[in-house]
Write a protein that holds these residues in place. Structure first.
Motif, PDB file in Angstrom:
ATOM      1  N   TYR A 127      -0.024   4.424  -0.554  1.00 52.99           N
ATOM      2  CA  TYR A 127      -0.679   5.686  -0.198  1.00 52.99           C
ATOM      3  C   TYR A 127      -0.479   5.966   1.288  1.00 52.99           C
ATOM      4  O   TYR A 127      -0.773   5.128   2.139  1.00 52.99           O
ATOM      5  CB  TYR A 127      -2.169   5.611  -0.532  1.00 52.99           C
TER       6      TYR A 127
ATOM      7  N   ASN B 167       0.855  -1.177   0.000  1.00 54.84           N
ATOM      8  CA  ASN B 167       0.000   0.000   0.000  1.00 54.84           C
ATOM      9  C   ASN B 167       0.898   1.235   0.000  1.00 54.84           C
ATOM     10  O   ASN B 167       1.562   1.521   0.999  1.00 54.84           O
ATOM     11  CB  ASN B 167      -0.915  -0.002   1.219  1.00 54.84           C
TER      12      ASN B 167
ATOM     13  N   ARG C 114      -3.502   0.657  -2.379  1.00 53.25           N
ATOM     14  CA  ARG C 114      -3.527   1.785  -3.311  1.00 53.25           C
ATOM     15  C   ARG C 114      -2.129   2.192  -3.761  1.00 53.25           C
ATOM     16  O   ARG C 114      -1.142   1.913  -3.078  1.00 53.25           O
ATOM     17  CB  ARG C 114      -4.205   2.987  -2.632  1.00 53.25           C
ATOM     18  N   ASP C 115      -2.084   2.879  -4.898  1.00 55.22           N
ATOM     19  CA  ASP C 115      -0.808   3.422  -5.351  1.00 55.22           C
ATOM     20  C   ASP C 115      -0.517   4.717  -4.592  1.00 55.22           C
ATOM     21  O   ASP C 115      -1.289   5.126  -3.721  1.00 55.22           O
ATOM     22  CB  ASP C 115      -0.804   3.627  -6.872  1.00 55.22           C
ATOM     23  N   LYS C 116       0.564   5.382  -4.900  1.00 56.24           N
ATOM     24  CA  LYS C 116       0.984   6.560  -4.146  1.00 56.24           C
ATOM     25  C   LYS C 116       0.004   7.725  -4.255  1.00 56.24           C
ATOM     26  O   LYS C 116       0.017   8.646  -3.428  1.00 56.24           O
ATOM     27  CB  LYS C 116       2.369   7.005  -4.595  1.00 56.24           C
ATOM     28  N   ASN C 117      -0.875   7.685  -5.279  1.00 49.17           N
ATOM     29  CA  ASN C 117      -1.869   8.738  -5.451  1.00 49.17           C
ATOM     30  C   ASN C 117      -3.225   8.379  -4.839  1.00 49.17           C
ATOM     31  O   ASN C 117      -4.176   9.156  -4.944  1.00 49.17           O
ATOM     32  CB  ASN C 117      -2.046   9.043  -6.941  1.00 49.17           C
ATOM     33  N   GLY C 118      -3.297   7.201  -4.232  1.00 48.99           N
ATOM     34  CA  GLY C 118      -4.533   6.794  -3.583  1.00 48.99           C
ATOM     35  C   GLY C 118      -5.486   6.033  -4.472  1.00 48.99           C
ATOM     36  O   GLY C 118      -6.574   5.643  -4.042  1.00 48.99           O
TER      37      GLY C 118
END
Length: 226
Positions: free
Chosen positions: A41, A39, A183-187
Protein backbone atom coordinates in the motif's frame (compact mmCIF):
# COMPACT_ATOMS: atom_id res chain seq x y z
CA UNK A 1 -1.48 -60.94 -22.88
CA UNK A 2 -2.63 -57.52 -23.99
CA UNK A 3 -4.97 -57.18 -21.00
CA UNK A 4 -2.16 -58.09 -18.57
CA UNK A 5 0.16 -55.56 -20.18
CA UNK A 6 -2.53 -52.89 -20.03
CA UNK A 7 -3.20 -53.71 -16.37
CA UNK A 8 0.50 -53.34 -15.51
CA UNK A 9 0.68 -49.99 -17.30
CA UNK A 10 -2.40 -48.71 -15.45
CA UNK A 11 -1.06 -49.98 -12.11
CA UNK A 12 2.30 -48.31 -12.75
CA UNK A 13 0.60 -45.02 -13.61
CA UNK A 14 -1.51 -45.13 -10.45
CA UNK A 15 1.56 -45.87 -8.32
CA UNK A 16 3.46 -43.00 -9.93
CA UNK A 17 0.54 -40.63 -9.38
CA UNK A 18 0.33 -41.60 -5.69
CA UNK A 19 4.08 -41.05 -5.23
CA UNK A 20 3.90 -37.65 -6.90
CA UNK A 21 0.92 -36.68 -4.73
CA UNK A 22 2.74 -37.71 -1.54
CA UNK A 23 5.85 -35.78 -2.55
CA UNK A 24 3.78 -32.71 -3.41
CA UNK A 25 1.92 -32.89 -0.08
CA UNK A 26 5.18 -33.07 1.89
CA UNK A 27 6.75 -30.23 -0.06
CA UNK A 28 3.60 -28.15 0.31
CA UNK A 29 3.66 -28.61 4.06
CA UNK A 30 7.37 -27.90 4.32
CA UNK A 31 6.84 -24.78 2.26
CA UNK A 32 5.03 -22.89 5.03
CA UNK A 33 6.84 -19.60 4.96
CA UNK A 34 7.74 -17.22 7.78
CA UNK A 35 8.90 -14.60 5.27
CA UNK A 36 7.01 -11.36 5.69
CA UNK A 37 5.12 -9.99 2.68
CA UNK A 38 6.03 -6.53 1.42
CA UNK A 39 3.81 -3.62 2.29
CA UNK A 40 2.13 -2.96 -1.07
CA UNK A 41 0.00 0.00 0.00
CA UNK A 42 1.51 3.30 -1.13
CA UNK A 43 -0.34 5.68 1.18
CA UNK A 44 0.93 6.06 4.74
CA UNK A 45 -1.39 4.98 7.54
CA UNK A 46 -0.28 5.90 11.04
CA UNK A 47 0.17 2.81 13.19
CA UNK A 48 -1.88 2.87 16.39
CA UNK A 49 0.10 2.90 19.64
CA UNK A 50 -1.39 1.85 22.95
CA UNK A 51 -1.08 4.07 26.00
CA UNK A 52 -0.38 0.94 28.08
CA UNK A 53 2.85 -1.03 28.49
CA UNK A 54 1.80 -3.89 30.74
CA UNK A 55 5.15 -5.70 30.89
CA UNK A 56 7.16 -2.48 31.26
CA UNK A 57 9.55 -3.34 28.45
CA UNK A 58 9.39 0.05 26.81
CA UNK A 59 7.12 -1.19 24.03
CA UNK A 60 3.41 -0.32 24.04
CA UNK A 61 0.88 -3.16 24.22
CA UNK A 62 -0.33 -2.84 20.63
CA UNK A 63 3.19 -3.09 19.23
CA UNK A 64 4.09 -5.81 21.70
CA UNK A 65 1.13 -7.94 20.61
CA UNK A 66 2.08 -7.56 16.95
CA UNK A 67 5.77 -8.27 17.54
CA UNK A 68 5.03 -11.27 19.76
CA UNK A 69 2.74 -12.79 17.13
CA UNK A 70 5.50 -12.41 14.56
CA UNK A 71 8.03 -13.91 16.97
CA UNK A 72 5.76 -16.91 17.61
CA UNK A 73 5.34 -17.80 13.95
CA UNK A 74 9.11 -17.68 13.49
CA UNK A 75 9.16 -20.91 15.51
CA UNK A 76 7.28 -22.53 12.58
CA UNK A 77 4.63 -24.30 14.66
CA UNK A 78 3.09 -27.37 13.04
CA UNK A 79 -0.69 -27.38 12.89
CA UNK A 80 -2.41 -29.98 15.02
CA UNK A 81 -5.08 -29.79 17.68
CA UNK A 82 -3.91 -31.48 20.87
CA UNK A 83 -4.86 -31.32 24.54
CA UNK A 84 -2.14 -30.24 26.97
CA UNK A 85 -2.05 -30.42 30.74
CA UNK A 86 -1.22 -26.85 31.63
CA UNK A 87 -2.81 -25.63 28.41
CA UNK A 88 0.15 -24.23 26.49
CA UNK A 89 1.61 -26.38 23.67
CA UNK A 90 5.24 -27.27 24.37
CA UNK A 91 6.09 -29.62 21.52
CA UNK A 92 6.17 -27.43 18.42
CA UNK A 93 2.49 -27.94 17.58
CA UNK A 94 -0.35 -25.45 17.82
CA UNK A 95 -3.59 -24.07 16.41
CA UNK A 96 -4.97 -20.64 15.53
CA UNK A 97 -5.78 -19.64 19.10
CA UNK A 98 -2.17 -20.27 20.16
CA UNK A 99 -1.02 -17.42 17.92
CA UNK A 100 -3.24 -15.02 19.86
CA UNK A 101 -2.33 -16.45 23.27
CA UNK A 102 1.38 -16.15 22.46
CA UNK A 103 0.93 -12.61 21.14
CA UNK A 104 -0.80 -11.49 24.33
CA UNK A 105 1.59 -13.37 26.60
CA UNK A 106 4.49 -11.52 24.99
CA UNK A 107 2.81 -8.26 25.95
CA UNK A 108 2.35 -9.34 29.56
CA UNK A 109 -1.12 -10.90 29.53
CA UNK A 110 -2.05 -14.48 30.46
CA UNK A 111 -5.01 -15.25 28.22
CA UNK A 112 -5.53 -18.64 29.83
CA UNK A 113 -5.96 -17.07 33.25
CA UNK A 114 -8.09 -14.19 31.99
CA UNK A 115 -10.53 -16.42 30.10
CA UNK A 116 -10.77 -18.88 32.99
CA UNK A 117 -11.56 -16.07 35.42
CA UNK A 118 -14.17 -14.61 33.09
CA UNK A 119 -15.85 -18.01 32.67
CA UNK A 120 -16.01 -18.42 36.44
CA UNK A 121 -17.31 -14.88 37.01
CA UNK A 122 -19.78 -14.82 34.11
CA UNK A 123 -20.76 -18.44 33.33
CA UNK A 124 -24.03 -17.23 31.79
CA UNK A 125 -22.05 -15.79 28.88
CA UNK A 126 -20.47 -19.10 27.96
CA UNK A 127 -22.21 -22.30 26.90
CA UNK A 128 -19.85 -24.52 28.89
CA UNK A 129 -21.05 -27.41 30.99
CA UNK A 130 -17.71 -28.24 32.63
CA UNK A 131 -15.08 -25.49 32.48
CA UNK A 132 -11.55 -26.71 31.76
CA UNK A 133 -8.76 -24.15 32.18
CA UNK A 134 -6.46 -26.28 30.01
CA UNK A 135 -8.54 -25.91 26.86
CA UNK A 136 -11.21 -23.20 27.26
CA UNK A 137 -8.91 -20.36 26.17
CA UNK A 138 -7.90 -22.33 23.08
CA UNK A 139 -11.42 -22.44 21.65
CA UNK A 140 -12.47 -19.75 19.16
CA UNK A 141 -16.07 -19.59 20.38
CA UNK A 142 -14.91 -18.81 23.93
CA UNK A 143 -12.50 -16.14 22.76
CA UNK A 144 -15.27 -14.46 20.78
CA UNK A 145 -17.28 -14.14 24.00
CA UNK A 146 -14.28 -12.96 26.00
CA UNK A 147 -13.07 -10.31 23.54
CA UNK A 148 -16.59 -9.03 22.87
CA UNK A 149 -17.20 -8.45 26.56
CA UNK A 150 -13.78 -7.30 27.70
CA UNK A 151 -11.98 -5.41 24.93
CA UNK A 152 -12.66 -2.63 22.46
CA UNK A 153 -14.92 -3.71 19.61
CA UNK A 154 -14.13 -2.21 16.20
CA UNK A 155 -15.58 -2.14 12.70
CA UNK A 156 -15.74 -5.27 10.57
CA UNK A 157 -16.04 -3.16 7.40
CA UNK A 158 -12.90 -3.70 5.32
CA UNK A 159 -13.42 -0.43 3.44
CA UNK A 160 -12.49 1.43 6.65
CA UNK A 161 -8.87 0.41 6.23
CA UNK A 162 -7.43 2.92 8.71
CA UNK A 163 -9.46 1.28 11.48
CA UNK A 164 -7.62 -2.01 10.88
CA UNK A 165 -4.31 -1.78 12.72
CA UNK A 166 -1.39 -4.11 13.28
CA UNK A 167 -1.86 -5.89 16.59
CA UNK A 168 -5.66 -5.95 16.41
CA UNK A 169 -7.45 -9.26 16.85
CA UNK A 170 -9.86 -10.56 14.22
CA UNK A 171 -12.23 -13.47 14.76
CA UNK A 172 -13.94 -15.49 12.06
CA UNK A 173 -16.69 -18.08 12.49
CA UNK A 174 -14.17 -20.85 13.18
CA UNK A 175 -10.82 -19.07 13.14
CA UNK A 176 -8.83 -16.27 14.76
CA UNK A 177 -5.73 -14.26 13.96
CA UNK A 178 -3.72 -11.10 14.54
CA UNK A 179 -3.92 -8.19 12.11
CA UNK A 180 -0.59 -7.43 10.43
CA UNK A 181 0.94 -3.97 10.03
CA UNK A 182 1.56 -4.73 6.36
CA UNK A 183 -1.11 -4.26 3.69
CA UNK A 184 -2.00 -5.26 0.17
CA UNK A 185 -2.18 -2.70 -2.65
CA UNK A 186 -5.72 -1.73 -1.60
CA UNK A 187 -4.73 -1.07 2.00
CA UNK A 188 -6.34 -4.20 3.43
CA UNK A 189 -3.96 -5.67 6.02
CA UNK A 190 -2.57 -9.18 5.95
CA UNK A 191 -3.42 -11.58 8.76
CA UNK A 192 -0.93 -13.42 10.98
CA UNK A 193 -2.54 -16.78 11.64
CA UNK A 194 -2.21 -20.55 11.71
CA UNK A 195 -5.12 -22.46 10.27
CA UNK A 196 -3.93 -25.51 8.36
CA UNK A 197 -1.25 -28.15 8.01
CA UNK A 198 -0.88 -27.04 4.40
CA UNK A 199 -0.81 -23.28 4.91
CA UNK A 200 1.65 -21.67 2.52
CA UNK A 201 2.59 -18.78 4.84
CA UNK A 202 1.79 -17.63 8.35
CA UNK A 203 1.17 -14.04 7.20
CA UNK A 204 -1.31 -13.90 4.35
CA UNK A 205 -3.99 -12.06 2.41
CA UNK A 206 -7.00 -13.50 4.17
CA UNK A 207 -9.46 -10.82 5.23
CA UNK A 208 -11.03 -10.10 1.85
CA UNK A 209 -11.56 -13.75 0.90
CA UNK A 210 -13.12 -14.48 4.30
CA UNK A 211 -14.93 -11.19 4.82
CA UNK A 212 -18.32 -12.91 5.08
CA UNK A 213 -17.01 -15.01 7.98
CA UNK A 214 -15.73 -12.16 10.15
CA UNK A 215 -17.63 -12.07 13.46
CA UNK A 216 -15.46 -9.68 15.43
CA UNK A 217 -12.61 -7.17 15.26
CA UNK A 218 -11.06 -6.15 18.58
CA UNK A 219 -8.30 -4.05 20.11
CA UNK A 220 -6.65 -5.00 23.38
CA UNK A 221 -7.81 -2.14 25.57
CA UNK A 222 -9.08 -3.77 28.74
CA UNK A 223 -9.90 -0.40 30.27
CA UNK A 224 -12.47 0.16 27.50
CA UNK A 225 -15.00 -2.54 28.33
CA UNK A 226 -18.30 -2.49 26.49
Amino acid sequence: MKSKKLFRIIAACILLAVMILLMFTRLYHRGTSVKRPKNAYKRHIEQFKSSVDMDKDGIDDQSDILNSALYYIQTKPKYESRYYIGGTPNDGYGVCTDVVAAALFGAGYDLQKLVSEDINEHPQNYDIQSPDKNIDYRRVRNLQVYFKNNTKSLTTDLSEIEEWQGGDIVIFKKHIGIVSDRRDKNGVPYIIHHGSKYQRAYEQKYLKSKSDEIVGHYRWELESKN
